[in-house]
Motif scaffolding. Structure first.
Motif, PDB file in Angstrom:
ATOM      1  N   LEU A  80     154.439 -28.375  -5.863  1.00  0.00           N
ATOM      2  CA  LEU A  80     155.244 -28.165  -7.063  1.00  0.00           C
ATOM      3  C   LEU A  80     156.178 -29.351  -7.302  1.00  0.00           C
ATOM      4  O   LEU A  80     156.474 -29.698  -8.451  1.00  0.00           O
ATOM      5  CB  LEU A  80     156.050 -26.869  -6.927  1.00  0.00           C
ATOM      6  N   LEU A  81     156.626 -29.987  -6.213  1.00  0.00           N
ATOM      7  CA  LEU A  81     157.485 -31.157  -6.353  1.00  0.00           C
ATOM      8  C   LEU A  81     156.765 -32.328  -6.997  1.00  0.00           C
ATOM      9  O   LEU A  81     157.397 -33.200  -7.593  1.00  0.00           O
ATOM     10  CB  LEU A  81     158.019 -31.584  -4.973  1.00  0.00           C
ATOM     11  N   LEU A  82     155.435 -32.365  -6.884  1.00  0.00           N
ATOM     12  CA  LEU A  82     154.687 -33.471  -7.461  1.00  0.00           C
ATOM     13  C   LEU A  82     154.918 -33.547  -8.972  1.00  0.00           C
ATOM     14  O   LEU A  82     154.998 -34.642  -9.536  1.00  0.00           O
ATOM     15  CB  LEU A  82     153.195 -33.322  -7.156  1.00  0.00           C
ATOM     16  N   GLN A  83     155.030 -32.403  -9.615  1.00  0.00           N
ATOM     17  CA  GLN A  83     155.267 -32.389 -11.054  1.00  0.00           C
ATOM     18  C   GLN A  83     156.646 -32.930 -11.411  1.00  0.00           C
ATOM     19  O   GLN A  83     156.835 -33.495 -12.476  1.00  0.00           O
ATOM     20  CB  GLN A  83     155.121 -30.964 -11.597  1.00  0.00           C
ATOM     21  N   ARG A  84     157.610 -32.745 -10.517  1.00  0.00           N
ATOM     22  CA  ARG A  84     158.974 -33.205 -10.783  1.00  0.00           C
ATOM     23  C   ARG A  84     159.203 -34.647 -10.330  1.00  0.00           C
ATOM     24  O   ARG A  84     159.803 -35.445 -11.041  1.00  0.00           O
ATOM     25  CB  ARG A  84     159.986 -32.289 -10.084  1.00  0.00           C
ATOM     26  N   MET A  85     158.721 -34.975  -9.154  1.00  0.00           N
ATOM     27  CA  MET A  85     158.979 -36.296  -8.572  1.00  0.00           C
ATOM     28  C   MET A  85     157.956 -37.339  -9.012  1.00  0.00           C
ATOM     29  O   MET A  85     158.255 -38.523  -9.038  1.00  0.00           O
ATOM     30  CB  MET A  85     158.972 -36.205  -7.035  1.00  0.00           C
ATOM     31  N   GLY A  86     156.749 -36.887  -9.315  1.00  0.00           N
ATOM     32  CA  GLY A  86     155.654 -37.817  -9.548  1.00  0.00           C
ATOM     33  C   GLY A  86     154.945 -38.116  -8.242  1.00  0.00           C
ATOM     34  O   GLY A  86     155.520 -38.007  -7.152  1.00  0.00           O
ATOM     35  N   ALA A  87     153.691 -38.518  -8.347  1.00  0.00           N
ATOM     36  CA  ALA A  87     152.879 -38.753  -7.155  1.00  0.00           C
ATOM     37  C   ALA A  87     153.449 -39.855  -6.279  1.00  0.00           C
ATOM     38  O   ALA A  87     153.445 -39.768  -5.055  1.00  0.00           O
ATOM     39  CB  ALA A  87     151.447 -39.091  -7.576  1.00  0.00           C
ATOM     40  N   LYS A  88     153.947 -40.906  -6.904  1.00  0.00           N
ATOM     41  CA  LYS A  88     154.411 -42.070  -6.136  1.00  0.00           C
ATOM     42  C   LYS A  88     155.527 -41.695  -5.160  1.00  0.00           C
ATOM     43  O   LYS A  88     155.445 -41.972  -3.959  1.00  0.00           O
ATOM     44  CB  LYS A  88     154.889 -43.150  -7.096  1.00  0.00           C
ATOM     45  N   LEU A  89     156.568 -41.052  -5.664  1.00  0.00           N
ATOM     46  CA  LEU A  89     157.709 -40.714  -4.803  1.00  0.00           C
ATOM     47  C   LEU A  89     157.352 -39.639  -3.788  1.00  0.00           C
ATOM     48  O   LEU A  89     157.775 -39.695  -2.629  1.00  0.00           O
ATOM     49  CB  LEU A  89     158.894 -40.256  -5.653  1.00  0.00           C
ATOM     50  N   LEU A  90     156.552 -38.641  -4.211  1.00  0.00           N
ATOM     51  CA  LEU A  90     156.192 -37.578  -3.276  1.00  0.00           C
ATOM     52  C   LEU A  90     155.350 -38.122  -2.132  1.00  0.00           C
ATOM     53  O   LEU A  90     155.616 -37.832  -0.959  1.00  0.00           O
ATOM     54  CB  LEU A  90     155.423 -36.473  -3.996  1.00  0.00           C
ATOM     55  N   PHE A  91     154.336 -38.916  -2.433  1.00  0.00           N
ATOM     56  CA  PHE A  91     153.480 -39.452  -1.390  1.00  0.00           C
ATOM     57  C   PHE A  91     154.253 -40.400  -0.475  1.00  0.00           C
ATOM     58  O   PHE A  91     154.011 -40.448   0.728  1.00  0.00           O
ATOM     59  CB  PHE A  91     152.281 -40.175  -2.004  1.00  0.00           C
ATOM     60  N   ALA A  92     155.197 -41.159  -1.039  1.00  0.00           N
ATOM     61  CA  ALA A  92     156.016 -42.056  -0.215  1.00  0.00           C
ATOM     62  C   ALA A  92     156.894 -41.261   0.746  1.00  0.00           C
ATOM     63  O   ALA A  92     157.036 -41.615   1.923  1.00  0.00           O
ATOM     64  CB  ALA A  92     156.876 -42.954  -1.106  1.00  0.00           C
ATOM     65  N   ARG A  93     157.479 -40.169   0.258  1.00  0.00           N
ATOM     66  CA  ARG A  93     158.307 -39.319   1.122  1.00  0.00           C
ATOM     67  C   ARG A  93     157.485 -38.729   2.241  1.00  0.00           C
ATOM     68  O   ARG A  93     157.902 -38.728   3.411  1.00  0.00           O
ATOM     69  CB  ARG A  93     158.935 -38.206   0.268  1.00  0.00           C
ATOM     70  N   ILE A  94     156.280 -38.244   1.912  1.00  0.00           N
ATOM     71  CA  ILE A  94     155.399 -37.661   2.914  1.00  0.00           C
ATOM     72  C   ILE A  94     155.054 -38.691   3.983  1.00  0.00           C
ATOM     73  O   ILE A  94     155.138 -38.421   5.190  1.00  0.00           O
ATOM     74  CB  ILE A  94     154.123 -37.128   2.232  1.00  0.00           C
ATOM     75  N   LEU A  95     154.667 -39.874   3.547  1.00  0.00           N
ATOM     76  CA  LEU A  95     154.262 -40.936   4.470  1.00  0.00           C
ATOM     77  C   LEU A  95     155.408 -41.358   5.383  1.00  0.00           C
ATOM     78  O   LEU A  95     155.224 -41.544   6.599  1.00  0.00           O
ATOM     79  CB  LEU A  95     153.750 -42.130   3.665  1.00  0.00           C
ATOM     80  N   LEU A  96     156.597 -41.496   4.838  1.00  0.00           N
ATOM     81  CA  LEU A  96     157.757 -41.918   5.626  1.00  0.00           C
ATOM     82  C   LEU A  96     158.103 -40.896   6.704  1.00  0.00           C
ATOM     83  O   LEU A  96     158.287 -41.251   7.883  1.00  0.00           O
ATOM     84  CB  LEU A  96     158.959 -42.111   4.695  1.00  0.00           C
ATOM     85  N   VAL A  97     158.175 -39.622   6.331  1.00  0.00           N
ATOM     86  CA  VAL A  97     158.601 -38.597   7.291  1.00  0.00           C
ATOM     87  C   VAL A  97     157.556 -38.391   8.379  1.00  0.00           C
ATOM     88  O   VAL A  97     157.885 -38.281   9.555  1.00  0.00           O
ATOM     89  CB  VAL A  97     158.910 -37.270   6.566  1.00  0.00           C
ATOM     90  N   TRP A  98     156.268 -38.362   8.005  1.00  0.00           N
ATOM     91  CA  TRP A  98     155.276 -38.128   9.057  1.00  0.00           C
ATOM     92  C   TRP A  98     155.175 -39.344   9.975  1.00  0.00           C
ATOM     93  O   TRP A  98     154.911 -39.204  11.162  1.00  0.00           O
ATOM     94  CB  TRP A  98     153.946 -37.664   8.498  1.00  0.00           C
ATOM     95  N   GLY A  99     155.430 -40.548   9.458  1.00  0.00           N
ATOM     96  CA  GLY A  99     155.425 -41.725  10.320  1.00  0.00           C
ATOM     97  C   GLY A  99     156.560 -41.701  11.327  1.00  0.00           C
ATOM     98  O   GLY A  99     156.363 -41.975  12.524  1.00  0.00           O
ATOM     99  N   LEU A 100     157.766 -41.375  10.861  1.00  0.00           N
ATOM    100  CA  LEU A 100     158.920 -41.314  11.767  1.00  0.00           C
ATOM    101  C   LEU A 100     158.747 -40.217  12.815  1.00  0.00           C
ATOM    102  O   LEU A 100     159.063 -40.417  13.998  1.00  0.00           O
ATOM    103  CB  LEU A 100     160.191 -41.072  10.957  1.00  0.00           C
ATOM    104  N   ALA A 101     158.252 -39.059  12.395  1.00  0.00           N
ATOM    105  CA  ALA A 101     158.045 -37.962  13.343  1.00  0.00           C
ATOM    106  C   ALA A 101     156.987 -38.317  14.377  1.00  0.00           C
ATOM    107  O   ALA A 101     157.096 -37.923  15.549  1.00  0.00           O
ATOM    108  CB  ALA A 101     157.644 -36.689  12.586  1.00  0.00           C
ATOM    109  N   THR A 102     155.967 -39.067  13.977  1.00  0.00           N
ATOM    110  CA  THR A 102     154.936 -39.491  14.929  1.00  0.00           C
ATOM    111  C   THR A 102     155.514 -40.432  15.973  1.00  0.00           C
ATOM    112  O   THR A 102     155.180 -40.333  17.164  1.00  0.00           O
ATOM    113  CB  THR A 102     153.771 -40.180  14.181  1.00  0.00           C
ATOM    114  N   VAL A 103     156.374 -41.340  15.559  1.00  0.00           N
ATOM    115  CA  VAL A 103     157.039 -42.228  16.521  1.00  0.00           C
ATOM    116  C   VAL A 103     157.845 -41.407  17.527  1.00  0.00           C
ATOM    117  O   VAL A 103     157.810 -41.663  18.743  1.00  0.00           O
ATOM    118  CB  VAL A 103     157.952 -43.240  15.792  1.00  0.00           C
ATOM    119  N   LEU A 104     158.559 -40.408  17.053  1.00  0.00           N
ATOM    120  CA  LEU A 104     159.368 -39.572  17.941  1.00  0.00           C
ATOM    121  C   LEU A 104     158.519 -38.778  18.930  1.00  0.00           C
ATOM    122  O   LEU A 104     159.002 -38.407  20.001  1.00  0.00           O
ATOM    123  CB  LEU A 104     160.234 -38.618  17.116  1.00  0.00           C
ATOM    124  N   MET A 105     157.245 -38.528  18.574  1.00  0.00           N
ATOM    125  CA  MET A 105     156.353 -37.826  19.500  1.00  0.00           C
ATOM    126  C   MET A 105     156.223 -38.562  20.828  1.00  0.00           C
ATOM    127  O   MET A 105     155.928 -37.963  21.862  1.00  0.00           O
ATOM    128  CB  MET A 105     154.966 -37.675  18.866  1.00  0.00           C
TER     129      MET A 105
END
Length: 436
Positions: free
Chosen positions: A87-112
């Motif tokens: 639902l956020l994709l409609q508000r944020m747009g694909a660019k910002l949503l996908f960037a947020r997803i990529l950033l958070v999963w990358g940081l969490a993977t490092v913490l693993m």
């Protein structure tokens, strides 16, 4: 998106060449490489725990059930946050949503890399699932705004071939990193695996932000008349869909397709998360060798996937191809179970599983795109994907429990084979795609 593009008149529409594939091919070459690369690292960050297990299980004293729970709990977070994320994709747009997803999963993977016990392992796997929620259905929604139904099989295949590519790369990368960087700078090989792959994901964020257009109107590399053609074609897809009402997302056919997707993915995740261990149990000890051998099933899938996607476009009734893929997965699981200790035959069986499951995914989403549009698509893509991906929790955890009790994965593999066969039966008797 479509309101920003002037409507094309009936006369102009009639004048447009029916063969618009060159236009859509050019659009694909602009969009697909970006989300293709992001998807690859998403799957690396999601599935690298299967390879890390070869060393991490001993270091953290994890049981098979605890590992299976940790591998699967990713999908609990994924399930809970997928529809809100879409639902956020409609508000944020694909660019910002996908960037947020990529950033958070990358940081969490490092913490693993720095987990010390089961609890921390569970928490971070859950966080990675939350972070990635919305990307898969978000890309399907995004692509539905650029490509009409007649090209979705090949477009989905072009994008989703990133799955076998990522999985084929994951094994050799994991083997080389874990085999050569073990105990470097005081970190185990599995820790370096998480650090390197997570850091690369974070580094991709600026590139995504600079390269990906939010919507059709932002595509400066398309002429005005080309934008009109795309807008009209996509609008036609919306008119042909069964419903625009999000409440119809829970209609019997969508619930049935969700069940089919769950049963299909169960085989993929069950084998995928346990593939390195299955290869080791067949007698292969070298981490590097296990990594390279695990890529074999996905290399064959890379060849089969685009072919099946293109053929499904021509057939128009994609359900027949989904039946064949489900039966292929079923046969592969049975072969793997029967010859679990034979490396070559077991790999052949797992190749059939990977080919059947992964080749069915783009065909499946092309079929779903014919059923949903508008607000129904926003919720529907996320609903189907989130429920279906709960197989990623149930399947590896179930195999882990069975393995602890029986000392072998055989019974678990037979259970997955039965699920694939059930999916084939549901598709054969209850799912038909209406001709375009």
């Amino acid at each position: 998106m479509q309101n920003a593009i002037p409507k094309q008149s009936a006369t102009q529409t009639a004048a447009v060449d029916e063969d618009t594939w060159p236009l859509y091919s050019r659009i694909a070459w602009r969009l697909i490489p970006i989300i293709f690369v992001v998807q690859i690292f998403g799957y690396l960050d999601r599935a690298n725990v299967g390879f890390a297990k070869l060393q991490m299980q001993h270091d953290l004293s994890l049981s098979n059930a605890a590992y299976g729970l940790g591998a699967g709990i990713f999908f609990v977070g994924y399930f809970l946050f997928e529809i809100p994320s879409n639902l956020l994709l409609q508000r944020m747009g694909a660019k910002l949503l996908f960037a947020r997803i990529l950033l958070v999963w990358g940081l969490a993977t490092v913490l693993m890399a720095f987990v010390k016990d089961e609890t921390q392992f569970y928490i971070l796997r859950f966080v990675i699932g939350v972070a990635e929620a919305g990307f898969a259905p978000g890309t399907q929604l995004y692509l539905s705004q650029w490509f009409p139904a007649k090209y979705r099989g090949r477009i989905n295949s072009a994008f989703l071939i990133s799955l076998p590519v990522g999985l084929a790369l994951g094994g050799p990368i994991a083997g080389l990193v874990m085999g050569n960087l073990h105990n470097v700078a005081g970190h185990a090989g599995w820790q370096w695996l998480f650090i390197i792959e997570g850091a690369i994901s974070v580094a991709l964020v600026p590139w995504l932000l600079m390269s990906l257009p939010n919507k059709l109107a932002d595509a400066s590399w398309l002429a005005t008349d080309e934008k009109r053609i795309v807008a009209d074609d996509v609008a036609q897809l919306a008119r042909q869909a069964d419903t625009h009402d999000w409440r119809a997302t829970f209609s019997p056919i969508i619930v049935l397709l969700t069940l089919v997707y769950f049963l299909t993915l169960a085989g993929n995740y069950g084998v995928g998360f346990w593939l390195p261990q299955i290869i080791r149990n067949s007698g292969i000890e070298s981490t590097v060798s296990i990594g390279f051998l695990s890529s074999i099933p996905y290399l064959f899938t890379i060849i089969a996937m685009p072919y099946i996607g293109k053929m499904s476009d021509r057939a128009r009734d994609r359900s027949h191809y989904l039946v064949l893929c489900a039966l292929l997965s079923c046969v592969g699981l049975v072969i793997t179970a029967l010859w679990l200790k034979q490396t070559a035959i077991g790999l052949f069986g797992m190749t059939l599983v990977a080919t059947g499951v992964l080749s069915s995914i783009p065909v499946f989403w092309a079929l779903v795109a014919r059923r949903l549009s508008g607000s129904a698509a926003i919720v529907g893509f996320a609903f189907i994907n989130s429920i279906g991906n709960l197989a990623g929790f149930a399947s590896p955890y179930g195999i882990g429990l069975i393995t602890d009790k029986t000392g072998t994965q055989v019974a678990g593999l037979y259970a997955l084979a039965a699920m694939s066969f059930f999916a084939a039966c549901l598709l054969l008797f209850f799912v038909r795609e209406r001709k375009q």
